[in-house]
Design a protein around this motif. Sequence first.
Motif, PDB file in Angstrom:
ATOM      1  N   ASP A  39      -3.907   5.747  -8.042  1.00  0.00           N
ATOM      2  CA  ASP A  39      -3.777   6.223  -6.653  1.00  0.00           C
ATOM      3  C   ASP A  39      -2.318   6.169  -6.188  1.00  0.00           C
ATOM      4  O   ASP A  39      -1.802   7.105  -5.575  1.00  0.00           O
TER       5      ASP A  39
ATOM      6  N   TYR B  22       0.860  -1.188   0.000  1.00  0.00           N
ATOM      7  CA  TYR B  22       0.000   0.000   0.000  1.00  0.00           C
ATOM      8  C   TYR B  22       0.892   1.232   0.000  1.00  0.00           C
ATOM      9  O   TYR B  22       2.070   1.149   0.317  1.00  0.00           O
TER      10      TYR B  22
ATOM     11  N   PRO C 213      -8.113  -7.743  -4.144  1.00  0.00           N
ATOM     12  CA  PRO C 213      -7.502  -6.488  -4.599  1.00  0.00           C
ATOM     13  C   PRO C 213      -8.481  -5.650  -5.418  1.00  0.00           C
ATOM     14  O   PRO C 213      -9.412  -6.195  -6.002  1.00  0.00           O
ATOM     15  N   PRO C 214      -8.248  -4.325  -5.453  1.00  0.00           N
ATOM     16  CA  PRO C 214      -9.069  -3.475  -6.316  1.00  0.00           C
ATOM     17  C   PRO C 214      -8.670  -3.637  -7.785  1.00  0.00           C
ATOM     18  O   PRO C 214      -7.696  -4.327  -8.084  1.00  0.00           O
ATOM     19  N   LYS C 215      -9.428  -2.978  -8.663  1.00  0.00           N
ATOM     20  CA  LYS C 215      -9.048  -3.002 -10.079  1.00  0.00           C
ATOM     21  C   LYS C 215      -7.674  -2.349 -10.242  1.00  0.00           C
ATOM     22  O   LYS C 215      -7.403  -1.299  -9.656  1.00  0.00           O
TER      23      LYS C 215
ATOM     24  N   ILE D 109      -6.156   1.552  -8.772  1.00  0.00           N
ATOM     25  CA  ILE D 109      -5.223   1.646  -7.640  1.00  0.00           C
ATOM     26  C   ILE D 109      -3.838   2.072  -8.128  1.00  0.00           C
ATOM     27  O   ILE D 109      -3.103   2.748  -7.401  1.00  0.00           O
TER      28      ILE D 109
END
Lengths: 346, 110
Positions: free
Chosen positions: A219, A159, A210-212, A216
């Motif tokens: 981000d 992250y 997990p996100p797409k 991410i």
Amino acid sequence: MNQSLLKRNHPLAVIDAQRRVLESDAAVPAFGERLAAADLHPLTATGIETFQINVGKMCNQVCKHCHVDAGPDRTEIMTRETMELCLAALDQTNAQVVDLTGGAPEMNPDFRWLVDQIVARGRRVIDRSNLTILVAQGYEDMCQFLADRNIEVTASLPYYLESQTDAQRGDHVFERSIRALKNLNAVGYGMPDSGLTLNLVYNPTGAFLPPKQAGIEADYKRELRRRHGIEFNSLYTITNIPISRFLDFLIESGNYGPYMQKLSNAYNPEAAKQVMCRSTISIGWDGQLYDCDFNQMLEITVGDGLPTHVRDFDAAALARREICIGNHCYGCTAGSGSSCTGAVAD
Amino acid sequence: MVHYYDDADLPRFGEIGKDAPELWQKFNAYYGAVFEDGALSEREKALIALAVSHAVQCPYCIDAYTQGCLEKGSNLEQMTEAVHVAAAIKGGAALVHGVQMRKKAEGISM
């Protein structure tokens, strides 16, 4: 937790115990049934495009989710003799990518020798780095070594914030990872027109998917640039596979059943068609052959009656082998799918 | 002990369609369309849903959208701020009714 399951004599350090948990799970259909429904059973290899060599289980970190159960207390390390067998096997194939993983692959005393041997063969090398080893004592020149040989760096950073990263990977890992990323940027990695590729790996810091990848990645790019001035090329999203220390976390936190259900509910046949094991061969520290790094950690060697050691490498037969599957494979087929190069399907 | 709320009921949500399947299908289609990427991203919509979940104090929604927000790449800083947005609106909504209280008091007072 700063020791491996093995060092702690944890029940899951016995690999059979992990396999029993996974295969006795009545809450989800057997993975093979799902493949059969999509006409993918038996799952077969489509070739050998990637050589993934696990050069040892030694690592300077003890991450909570590690599927290798790696750590400073693990002494299993690939010898130069086994590396020579790997190179002879590589010469039998047209695989263009050699993916070096561990543990921390840089900690193998013959890591630099192996890299030079592969580069001399004109193959693309990926160093699957944990980042913190790049700022550890004795490894200060590693970034430059990798840059001089145009080695692709694929680095773990679960992250873009400290709290999530340290919760998974240990205290102060984020701060040291940022220092390593700045060092990589300083020698050109991730910078425009440098030709030096730096990819980062997101993986969930808990029992969720997990996100797409595209969202991410945007981000990460925005936040790492804004907060730390860091640049990188691509972000890969990887799903946590329910084995080893992540399996321990799932069971201890009461998330095992719901997580398996989540993976099963998110099963995507399009991702199943594109799983990386179909175009990969995975070699363990002792020269054993596997379909992927996860089968390697579950000690499921290549099947189909093929020789299981790299000294007996049969490129033609391995390129069309039947893949060994189990319920842990749900991890690679959930949602957009998951591979060592991230999502595989939309 | 009997609980009015049971987390095992969340996966049973679809049972509500048994005696009114057409309405359930329409609701599902609408719900799905609402949460697709649009002028707002899926991640932003999940954060709004999380805030609304707290405002309507629905434990099923809080369960679903806590997971949903994490799976869209949000973090606890963002999710906590979203809950504060809900709290601010809920608190503000209570407080602004104080004007009604004051007007009524003024109306009946000397």
